[in-house]
Design a protein around this motif. Structure first.
Motif, PDB file in Angstrom:
ATOM      1  N   GLU A  30       0.807  -1.215   0.000  1.00 15.73           N
ATOM      2  CA  GLU A  30       0.000   0.000   0.000  1.00 15.73           C
ATOM      3  C   GLU A  30       0.845   1.271   0.000  1.00 15.73           C
ATOM      4  O   GLU A  30       0.320   2.367  -0.163  1.00 15.73           O
ATOM      5  CB  GLU A  30      -0.944   0.019   1.211  1.00 15.73           C
ATOM      6  N   ARG A  31       2.146   1.147   0.216  1.00 21.51           N
ATOM      7  CA  ARG A  31       2.988   2.329   0.213  1.00 21.51           C
ATOM      8  C   ARG A  31       4.081   2.173  -0.845  1.00 21.51           C
ATOM      9  O   ARG A  31       4.844   1.209  -0.820  1.00 21.51           O
ATOM     10  CB  ARG A  31       3.624   2.553   1.582  1.00 21.51           C
ATOM     11  N   SER A  32       4.130   3.106  -1.754  1.00 25.64           N
ATOM     12  CA  SER A  32       5.139   3.061  -2.806  1.00 25.64           C
ATOM     13  C   SER A  32       5.443   4.487  -3.227  1.00 25.64           C
ATOM     14  O   SER A  32       4.895   5.445  -2.684  1.00 25.64           O
ATOM     15  CB  SER A  32       4.649   2.242  -4.010  1.00 25.64           C
ATOM     16  N   GLY A  33       6.317   4.632  -4.210  1.00 27.33           N
ATOM     17  CA  GLY A  33       6.627   5.948  -4.742  1.00 27.33           C
ATOM     18  C   GLY A  33       7.334   6.820  -3.733  1.00 27.33           C
ATOM     19  O   GLY A  33       8.086   6.358  -2.872  1.00 27.33           O
ATOM     20  N   PRO A  34       7.102   8.150  -3.776  1.00 29.29           N
ATOM     21  CA  PRO A  34       7.799   9.075  -2.876  1.00 29.29           C
ATOM     22  C   PRO A  34       7.647   8.745  -1.387  1.00 29.29           C
ATOM     23  O   PRO A  34       8.635   8.844  -0.644  1.00 29.29           O
ATOM     24  CB  PRO A  34       7.165  10.436  -3.222  1.00 29.29           C
ATOM     25  N   PRO A  35       6.448   8.337  -0.909  1.00 29.40           N
ATOM     26  CA  PRO A  35       6.364   8.002   0.521  1.00 29.40           C
ATOM     27  C   PRO A  35       7.307   6.863   0.916  1.00 29.40           C
ATOM     28  O   PRO A  35       7.925   6.911   1.983  1.00 29.40           O
ATOM     29  CB  PRO A  35       4.896   7.607   0.708  1.00 29.40           C
ATOM     30  N   ARG A  36       7.408   5.827   0.079  1.00 27.55           N
ATOM     31  CA  ARG A  36       8.306   4.723   0.421  1.00 27.55           C
ATOM     32  C   ARG A  36       9.765   5.163   0.360  1.00 27.55           C
ATOM     33  O   ARG A  36      10.566   4.781   1.220  1.00 27.55           O
ATOM     34  CB  ARG A  36       8.076   3.537  -0.514  1.00 27.55           C
ATOM     35  N   ARG A  37      10.132   5.957  -0.652  1.00 27.43           N
ATOM     36  CA  ARG A  37      11.524   6.417  -0.735  1.00 27.43           C
ATOM     37  C   ARG A  37      11.881   7.278   0.467  1.00 27.43           C
ATOM     38  O   ARG A  37      12.979   7.168   1.018  1.00 27.43           O
ATOM     39  CB  ARG A  37      11.727   7.186  -2.041  1.00 27.43           C
ATOM     40  N   ALA A  38      10.949   8.139   0.869  1.00 29.28           N
ATOM     41  CA  ALA A  38      11.205   8.993   2.025  1.00 29.28           C
ATOM     42  C   ALA A  38      11.325   8.158   3.298  1.00 29.28           C
ATOM     43  O   ALA A  38      12.201   8.398   4.149  1.00 29.28           O
ATOM     44  CB  ALA A  38      10.095  10.028   2.174  1.00 29.28           C
ATOM     45  N   ALA A  39      10.439   7.152   3.443  1.00 26.91           N
ATOM     46  CA  ALA A  39      10.496   6.302   4.635  1.00 26.91           C
ATOM     47  C   ALA A  39      11.778   5.480   4.653  1.00 26.91           C
ATOM     48  O   ALA A  39      12.397   5.289   5.709  1.00 26.91           O
ATOM     49  CB  ALA A  39       9.272   5.381   4.670  1.00 26.91           C
ATOM     50  N   LEU A  40      12.204   4.999   3.490  1.00 27.65           N
ATOM     51  CA  LEU A  40      13.439   4.218   3.421  1.00 27.65           C
ATOM     52  C   LEU A  40      14.635   5.094   3.787  1.00 27.65           C
ATOM     53  O   LEU A  40      15.548   4.659   4.516  1.00 27.65           O
ATOM     54  CB  LEU A  40      13.610   3.638   2.019  1.00 27.65           C
ATOM     55  N   ALA A  41      14.641   6.333   3.306  1.00 24.77           N
ATOM     56  CA  ALA A  41      15.720   7.247   3.679  1.00 24.77           C
ATOM     57  C   ALA A  41      15.678   7.544   5.173  1.00 24.77           C
ATOM     58  O   ALA A  41      16.726   7.611   5.837  1.00 24.77           O
ATOM     59  CB  ALA A  41      15.606   8.544   2.876  1.00 24.77           C
ATOM     60  N   ARG A  42      14.482   7.668   5.740  1.00 25.54           N
ATOM     61  CA  ARG A  42      14.358   8.023   7.149  1.00 25.54           C
ATOM     62  C   ARG A  42      14.870   6.905   8.051  1.00 25.54           C
ATOM     63  O   ARG A  42      15.620   7.147   9.003  1.00 25.54           O
ATOM     64  CB  ARG A  42      12.895   8.341   7.470  1.00 25.54           C
ATOM     65  N   ILE A  43      14.482   5.649   7.769  1.00 26.69           N
ATOM     66  CA  ILE A  43      14.955   4.573   8.651  1.00 26.69           C
ATOM     67  C   ILE A  43      16.454   4.344   8.446  1.00 26.69           C
ATOM     68  O   ILE A  43      17.156   3.955   9.394  1.00 26.69           O
ATOM     69  CB  ILE A  43      14.168   3.263   8.418  1.00 26.69           C
ATOM     70  N   THR A  44      16.950   4.618   7.246  1.00 29.69           N
ATOM     71  CA  THR A  44      18.390   4.506   7.015  1.00 29.69           C
ATOM     72  C   THR A  44      19.123   5.607   7.771  1.00 29.69           C
ATOM     73  O   THR A  44      20.189   5.370   8.369  1.00 29.69           O
ATOM     74  CB  THR A  44      18.700   4.592   5.515  1.00 29.69           C
ATOM     75  N   ASP A  45      18.549   6.817   7.778  1.00 29.82           N
ATOM     76  CA  ASP A  45      19.128   7.916   8.554  1.00 29.82           C
ATOM     77  C   ASP A  45      19.225   7.526  10.027  1.00 29.82           C
ATOM     78  O   ASP A  45      20.269   7.724  10.676  1.00 29.82           O
ATOM     79  CB  ASP A  45      18.261   9.177   8.439  1.00 29.82           C
ATOM     80  N   ASP A  46      18.129   6.991  10.559  1.00 35.25           N
ATOM     81  CA  ASP A  46      18.095   6.636  11.981  1.00 35.25           C
ATOM     82  C   ASP A  46      19.148   5.578  12.314  1.00 35.25           C
ATOM     83  O   ASP A  46      19.831   5.655  13.331  1.00 35.25           O
ATOM     84  CB  ASP A  46      16.700   6.124  12.362  1.00 35.25           C
ATOM     85  N   TRP A  47      19.254   4.593  11.439  1.00 32.23           N
ATOM     86  CA  TRP A  47      20.212   3.507  11.678  1.00 32.23           C
ATOM     87  C   TRP A  47      21.650   4.015  11.635  1.00 32.23           C
ATOM     88  O   TRP A  47      22.457   3.724  12.520  1.00 32.23           O
ATOM     89  CB  TRP A  47      19.985   2.408  10.635  1.00 32.23           C
ATOM     90  N   LEU A  48      21.972   4.795  10.625  1.00 32.16           N
ATOM     91  CA  LEU A  48      23.350   5.301  10.504  1.00 32.16           C
ATOM     92  C   LEU A  48      23.677   6.279  11.624  1.00 32.16           C
ATOM     93  O   LEU A  48      24.817   6.303  12.130  1.00 32.16           O
ATOM     94  CB  LEU A  48      23.537   5.976   9.145  1.00 32.16           C
ATOM     95  N   ALA A  49      22.687   7.091  12.018  1.00 32.49           N
ATOM     96  CA  ALA A  49      22.918   8.009  13.144  1.00 32.49           C
ATOM     97  C   ALA A  49      23.192   7.228  14.425  1.00 32.49           C
ATOM     98  O   ALA A  49      24.049   7.615  15.242  1.00 32.49           O
ATOM     99  CB  ALA A  49      21.713   8.929  13.323  1.00 32.49           C
ATOM    100  N   ALA A  50      22.472   6.105  14.600  1.00 26.98           N
ATOM    101  CA  ALA A  50      22.711   5.267  15.779  1.00 26.98           C
ATOM    102  C   ALA A  50      24.100   4.631  15.723  1.00 26.98           C
ATOM    103  O   ALA A  50      24.792   4.539  16.746  1.00 26.98           O
ATOM    104  CB  ALA A  50      21.632   4.194  15.872  1.00 26.98           C
TER     105      ALA A  50
END
Length: 816
Positions: A30-50
C-alpha cells in the motif's frame, strides 16, 4: 508504518533492527513511490545516526549523505553515498576507527556503499578537480555529528559552484552529451537505462544543479512529475529483479509493469518515454538558456568599453523571419505585433520559419501559442497547409521544432489522431524510433527525395501519416488508410489528392514486400502491383516513400540489394501503367557460366559451384557490393535445397534470394537425358571473409551423400552460442498467398531468424514432396520473412487443399 513505529524499529543500532524494518517497508504494497523512498531514507538515517553515536565519535566529526541519498531518493537497491567529514583536529586513528564502525555494518548487510573521509578543505579541493564529486556535494545533507561542519561545507560548495558556473556548466553540458552518446535516448530505447540515458535521472539531477548555479532554471511544469515516474519505475525494477540495476530489460518489463499496477509492458514503456521526453525537452531549453546567459556575461566587459560609462543596455537585434515571427538571440520568437489569438495559422508559420532557418522556437513563444492560438478552421486554409509542408520539408531542422510543438500539446491539437501514436513503442528491434518519431524521421528522409516526385507536398504528408494506423488494432495499413483520408481532408487537400495520400498509406509496404518476396518475372506479380497503385504519379510517390520509410526505420531495413529490387519492380510496374504489355515468361536459357557448371556437373556426377561478387553500380570509384552470387549446378536428385542451405549456414552465409530451376542440356553440350538442377543464390557473409568455393563444394558433396550431418552440426553451434534468455519469440506462421502466381503456389514463412532456418524449411518441403521453383528470402532484424514458389512433381501449381496441407506441415515442422 508511522514515523513513531519507524523510530522504535530502528532503536537497535545493529543490522538486525534496520534489516527487519527495511524488509517490512519494501513488502508493503500500500505504500510506494515518494512516501516509500522517504520512509526508506528516514529509517536509514536513523540507523546510521545510531551507528555514529554508538562509535563514540570524536569532536569535530559529522556523517553526511550526498548524491541521491542526500536528496532522500533511496530505491530498494540503491547504494549509499556517504561522507565522513572531520575538521582535522581529531586523531587520524580515531577518525579511521569511526569510519570502520560505520562502513562495515553497511557492507555486512550487502548494501552498496560509496564512501569517503575528508576535511571540508579536502572535500572542496576534490570537488574542484572532479565534477561528479561537486555535483554530489550540492545535495549534501547532515545525518549525525557536527551539523555546523556540514552546513559550512554545503555553503562553501554552493558558493564555489556559483562562482565557477562559467567554467563548470559547459563541463556539465559536455558530460551530459557524452553520456547521451554512450547510453542513447531513453525515450526511444527498447531496453532503456533509466539513469544514464538521455532524458533519464542523471539529466534530471543535472537540471537541479543548473538551477543551483542561479544561471538558468529548467521549465518546471511537469518536470517533477516526470522525475517521480522515472524513480517509481526504478523502484519497481529493483523489487522485480532483486538487483541494483537501472536497465529496464525486456524480460523484466512485464514484472515491473505489474509492480506499478500498469496494464502491460507497452503501457510501462509509454509512461517512461513520456517522462523521458519531458526531461529531454526541459534539458534542451535549459542548456540553450545557459549558453545565452554565459555568452551575454562574457560580452558585457567588451560592450561596456564600446558604450562607455553609463551607456545603457544595448537593444537585442530582431531579424524578421515571417509574418509575426522574428529571430532574436538565436531563437525564433513572436514579433511584438503578433496576435496569436487572431491568427490561427501563426503556430504553423512560426514552426515553418524556425525550421527553414535552422532555429529552435523559444519556450516563451511556444507556450504563448499554445495558450492563445485560435484553432484552425476545418478544412485548413491553403496557407496553413503550405506551412505544414514547408515545416516537413526542412530536413533535420524539422525534428527539434516538431518536438517543441509537441511538448506543449500543439501537434495533437492540429492532428488529433497523433495522440494515439505519441510515445508508442515499437517492439520490433529493426525500428530505431517510437511510432511518432519514426513518422517525423520519415518526413525528414522524404524531404531529400522531393526532387524525384511531381508532388512533393503529397510525399511529405504521406510520409508523416504512413504509420498513423499503429495506434489502432488490426492491420495498421488498413486502419491508416482511413485515418489518412480523414486527416488529409482536414488539412485541406482536394478529393483527388486525398485519394493519392490514402493509397500511399495503404500500400506503403507494397513495393518492398513484393520486391523481396515475389518472383518479379511472374506477370501476376507486376500486374497485381500495377492494379493497386493505379497511376505512374502514385507509383513514383510510393517509390520515394518506400525508401524514406526504410531509411527512417533503421540500418537493417534498407540496403543496396533491397533498393535494386524495388527499382526493378518500379520499372516493370511503370511499363505496365504506361500501357506496355507484359509478356508471359519463357523458360530462361542458362547463361554461359551456368552452362559451364551444368556440363561439368554432368561430366563428374557431382555438384559444381562458383562465387561471384556483384556491385551496385559504377557511379562511384568504389561501388557498393550488392552481395555475392553463388551459382550451383547439381545432377537432379532429392535433398538438394536443404543440403545447400545447410552448408551455407555452416559457413555463416546469409541467403538473400534464391532461384532454382531444372534444365536438360542438348546432346551437343553433353546432355544425356538427365536433368541438372541450377541454383542461383545471392548470399552475404555474416562477418569475416567469404569461404573458399572448394570448401563449399566439398561440404555440399558430403551433405548430399549423407556423410555430413548438418542438423547435428547446427545443433552444436546453437548450443555453443545460445540465444539471449528471456526473449520469447512469437511462433512461426506459414500461409499460402492466393493468386500470387499462375505458374506456382506461393508459400510464405514468417519465423524467428536462426542459423539453419532455410535448411529446416528445405527439409520440410522435401518431405512434402513438392519442388521449389524459386525462393525469396528476407531478414528484418530477428525476423525471417521468406516466400517459396513451389509446384508438384509435374511442375504445376498445387491444388488449394494440397497447398494448405503443405503449409500446415511446414508450420508444424518449424514449431517442432
Amino acid at each position: 508504518m508511522t514515523s513513531v513505529e519507524t523510530s522504535k524499529e530502528t532503536e537497535d543500532s545493529g543490522p538486525g533492527g534496520y534489516a527487519a524494518a527495511r524488509l517490512r517497508l519494501l513488502t508493503e504494497k500500500e505504500r510506494s513511490g515518494p512516501p516509500r523512498r522517504a520512509a526508506l531514507a528516514r529509517i536509514t538515517d536513523d540507523w546510521l545516526a545510531a551507528l555514529f553515536a554508538a562509535a563514540a565519535p570524536p569532536r569535530g566529526t559529522a556523517l553526511v549523505a550526498v548524491g541521491g541519498y542526500g536528496r532522500g531518493e533511496l530505491s530498494p537497491r540503491s547504494d549509499l553515498d556517504l561522507l565522513l567529514l572531520h575538521d582535522g583536529s581529531a586523531d587520524p586513528a580515531a577518525v579511521s576507527a569511526l569510519a570502520d564502525r560505520i562502513w562495515y555494518p553497511v557492507w555486512d548487510l550487502g548494501l552498496d556503499l560509496d564512501h569517503s573521509v575528508r576535511t571540508p578543505a579536502e572535500a572542496r579541493k576534490t570537488a574542484g578537480e572532479d565534477l561528479k564529486v561537486q555535483l554530489g556535494l550540492l545535495d549534501a545533507r547532515p545525518l549525525a555529528g557536527d551539523h555546523a561542519l556540514t552546513a559550512g561545507l554545503r555553503t562553501a560548495v554552493l558558493a564555489d559552484w556559483r562562482n565557477q558556473a562559467p567554467k563548470r556548466l559547459p563541463e556539465l553540458d559536455a558530460l551530459c552529451r557524452e553520456r547521451a552518446e554512450r547510453a542513447g535516448e531513453l525515450q526511444y530505447l527498447l531496453e532503456p537505462d533509466l539513469k544514464e540515458a538521455r532524458g533519464g535521472l542523471r539529466d534530471a539531477t543535472a537540471l537541479r544543479a543548473v538551477a543551483a548555479s542561479w544561471v538558468a532554471d529548467a521549465p518546471r511544469e511537469g518536470l517533477e512529475g516526470a522525475r517521480r515516474r522515472l524513480l517509481d519505475a526504478r523502484d519497481a525494477l529493483h523489487l522485480a529483479t532483486g538487483r541494483s540495476t537501472d536497465r529496464l530489460a525486456l524480460q523484466e518489463q512485464d514484472a515491473v509493469a505489474g509492480e506499478l499496477g500498469l496494464l502491460d509492458a507497452d503501457t510501462l514503456l509509454r509512461e517512461v518515454y513520456e517522462a523521458a521526453r519531458l526531461v529531454s525537452y526541459a534539458s534542451d531549453v535549459t542548456w540553450r538558456e545557459v549558453g545565452r546567459v554565459l555568452r551575454a556575461r562574457s560580452a558585457r566587459p567588451r560592450l561596456r568599453g564600446l558604450l562607455g560609462r553609463g551607456g545603457g543596455k544595448p537593444p537585442v537585434p530582431r531579424t524578421p523571419l515571417a509574418e509575426g515571427v522574428v529571430e532574436m538571440d538565436g531563437e525564433a520568437v513572436l514579433a511584438l505585433t503578433a496576435k496569436p489569438e487572431r491568427d490561427p495559422v501563426l503556430p504553423l508559420r512560426a514552426a515553418a520559419a524556425a525550421a527553414q532557418s535552422g532555429l529552435p522556437v523559444s519556450l516563451h513563444a511556444v507556450r504563448r501559442l499554445a495558450a492563445a492560438a485560435k484553432p484552425l478552421p476545418v478544412p485548413w486554409p491553403a496557407e496553413a497547409r503550405e506551412e505544414l509542408v514547408t515545416l516537413l520539408g526542412a530536413g533535420e531542422a524539422t525534428v527539434p521544432v516538431w518536438e517543441a510543438l509537441e511538448a506543449e500539446g500543439l501537434i495533437t491539437r492540429l492532428l488529433p489522431d497523433w495522440e494515439r501514436v505519441r510515445c508508442r513503442p515499437q517492439r520490433n528491434p529493426v525500428h530505431t524510433w517510437t511510432v511518432d518519431r519514426h513518422l517525423v524521421e520519415t518526413a525528414v528522409r522524404a524531404s531529400s527525395l522531393t526532387r524525384r516526385v511531381g508532388r512533393p507536398d503529397l510525399l511529405l504528408v504521406a510520409a508523416l501519416l504512413h504509420d498513423i494506423g499503429k495506434g489502432w488494432p488490426g492491420d495498421h495499413s488498413v486502419a491508416g488508410e482511413t485515418i489518412a483520408r480523414d486527416l488529409a481532408a482536414r488539412i485541406g487537400f482536394d478529393r483527388a489528392d486525398v485519394a493519392v495520400i490514402a493509397t500511399a498509406v495503404r500500400h506503403h509496404l507494397l513495393l518492398v514486400e513484393t520486391a523481396t518476396r515475389r518472383d518479379l518475372d511472374d506477370p501476376a506479380t507486376v500486374r497485381s502491383v500495377a492494379d493497386a497503385v493505379g497511376s505512374v504519379g502514385t507509383l513514383e510517390l510510393l517509390h520515394a516513400l518506400t525508401e524514406a520509410d526504410a531509411l527512417a526505420t533503421g540500418p537493417a531495413a534498407w540496403s543496396s540489394w533491397r533498393a535494386s529490387l524495388v527499382a526493378d519492380l518500379v520499372k516493370r510496374v511503370g511499363a505496365v501503367l504506361a500501357g506496355e504489355p507484359v509478356a508471359e515468361p519463357e523458360p530462361a536459357a542458362p547463361g554461359a557460366e551456368q552452362e559451364r557448371l551444368a556440363i561439368e556437373a554432368l561430366r563428374t556426377g557431382e555438384p559444381t559451384l562458383t562465387l561471384r561478387t556483384e556491385q551496385a553500380g559504377e557511379e562511384s570509384d568504389e561501388p557498393e557490393p550488392l552481395g555475392v552470387e553463388l551459382l550451383i549446378a547439381v545432377p537432379d536428385q532429392p535433398g538438394v535445397l536443404p543440403a545447400a542451405a545447410g552448408v551455407l549456414a555452416l559457413h555463416r552465409l546469409t541467403v538473400r534470394a534464391a532461384d532454382l530451376s531444372a534444365v536438360e542440356l542438348p546432346e551437343e553440350l553433353g546432355g544425356t537425358g538427365t536433368a541438372v538442377l541450377l541454383l542461383s543464390w545471392r548470399v552475404a557473409a555474416e562477418y569475416g571473409s567469404l569461404p573458399q568455393a572448394a570448401r563449399l563444394r566439398a561440404d555440399l558433396i558430403r551433405a548430399l551423400d549423407g556423410s555430413l550431418d548438418i542438423p547435428a552440426r547446427l545443433a552444436e553451434r546453437e548450443a555453443a552460442y545460445p540465444r539471449r534468455r528471456g526473449l520469447q519469440a512469437p511462433p512461426p506462421r506459414v500461409t499460402v498467398a492466393p493468386a500470387a502466381s499462375r505458374h506456382a503456389t506461393v508459400i510464405e514463412v514468417r519465423a524467428q531468424d536462426a542459423p539453419g532456418l532455410l535448411h529446416r524449411i528445405g527439409r520440410a518441403l522435401e518431405g512434402a514432396a513438392v519442388r521449389v521453383r524459386s525462393a525469396h528470402v528476407s531478414t528484418l532484424g530477428a525476423n525471417a520473412v521468406d516466400a517459396f514458389y513451389v509446384t508438384d512433381v509435374s511442375g504445376a501449381a498445387l491444388a488449394p487443399e494440397d497447398a494448405s496441407e503443405v503449409a500446415m506441415a511446414l508450420e508444424s515442422a518449424l514449431r517442432a
